[in-house]
Design a protein around this motif. Structure first.
Motif: not given
Length: 331
Positions: A189-197
């Motif tokens: 989730y934290t990795g996906a959040l990095v991409r989406h932000t």
């Protein structure tokens, strides 16, 4: 009579072989869905078809073809194909290997979570979503992929060449398996959040945020460094579990090799994460980053399945598994 029996046996074998091939193909297509989703995010192609779904810019055949449109439309087509294949696989596996207790659950989870990720993707296109909600998209797809992978591995157990019931896992190993699989989802989730932000390059240095200031100062830097810290923890934890497996589970190759593979994938994940920063978000390296975490989650999911299927047996005080003696032969 013998010819009829032989003919039926051959038909069963052909059906089993066909099911194995179809399950393998479905798993591969699901992996393409994950990589395709990462490609859409990393290339900013989420709006390639505008605010239209399932049509593209309100058309079945778009007029103005752009690279973003091709990427987004291709991802939709592959996801649609995956949905059909997962549904067929779920029904087929339910009928063929439904006697295995995990089959029905995995069949339902694989299809339901695939539909759920499609709905989240559609909602993001039509209405828009916050970055924190969009970050769930990859994780939900990952659960569907893992369920299909486990279903495929169960299908390959039809021949009974391997039985999880023969494994003996101690409490420390079960703790590592349960804890790491749960924590890995947080890392995802934290990795996906990095991409989406759009925080992939918020910190220009690695492993620290910047050479002049090691601590983050603004939101995107905190998102990036939060993911790095979470990833560092899981790599250390997997290394500890791998060492435990090497010391105590050499006689159980599936556990021993499973943790070795998990450690190698975690290290590859770390290396590609660092290269993403050093190369200025190179697309191929970024996709490799998504590929390795998908494979890692698949391996961890299989270890979880084995832990849930094994019998609980007495252990030594240190928590190490007890070697079983062969049962006495009945006379």
């Amino acid at each position: 009579m013998d010819k009829i029996i032989i003919s039926q046996y051959k038909k069963v074998k052909i059906l089993q072989r066909s099911l194995k091939w179809f399950a393998s193909a479905t798993t591969l297509v699901m992996l393409f869905v994950l990589i395709g989703g990462a490609l859409v995010t990393k290339t900013g192609s989420g709006m390639g078809c505008g605010r239209s779904w399932p049509l593209c810019n309100g058309q079945w055949v778009p007029d103005n073809i752009t690279p973003e449109l091709v990427i987004e439309l291709s991802h939709r087509l592959v996801s649609g194909l995956a949905g059909i294949m997962v549904l067929i696989l779920s029904i087929w596996a339910w009928r063929a290997v439904g006697h295995m207790r995990e089959t029905k659950c995995l069949a339902v989870v694989s299809f339901v979570f695939l539909v759920l990720q499609a709905l989240i993707g559609a909602a993001a296109v039509v209405w828009g979503q916050s970055d924190f909600v969009l970050a769930l998209h990859f994780g939900i797809s990952l659960i569907s992929f893992a369920a299909v992978l486990l279903l495929t591995l169960l299908i390959f157990e039809i021949d009974k060449k391997f039985s999880a019931a023969s494994l003996n896992l101690g409490r420390p190993m079960r703790f590592h398996i349960y804890g790491i699989i749960i924590y890995s989802y947080i890392v995802v989730y934290t990795g996906a959040l990095v991409r989406h932000t759009n925080a992939s390059l918020a910190c220009p240095s690695w492993p620290l945020c910047a050479k002049s200031r090691p601590l983050p100062m603004q939101f995107h830097e905190w998102v990036q460094m939060g993911h790095r810290l979470a990833a560092a923890v899981i790599i250390v934890w997997i290394a500890v579990a791998a060492v435990h497996a090497i010391r105590h589970y050499r006689e159980q190759p599936v556990i021993y090799c499973g943790w070795i593979i998990a450690l190698l994938l975690a290290l590859a994940q770390m290396a590609t994460g660092a290269l993403v920063v050093f190369t200025g978000l190179n697309l191929y390296i970024a996709l490799a980053h998504a590929f390795f975490i998908s494979c890692l989650f698949g391996v961890l999911s299989y270890l979880l399945l084995l832990a849930l299927r094994t019998r609980r047996k007495p252990e030594k005080a240190a928590g190490h598994p007890v070697r079983e003696t062969a049962p006495a032969t009945l006379k």
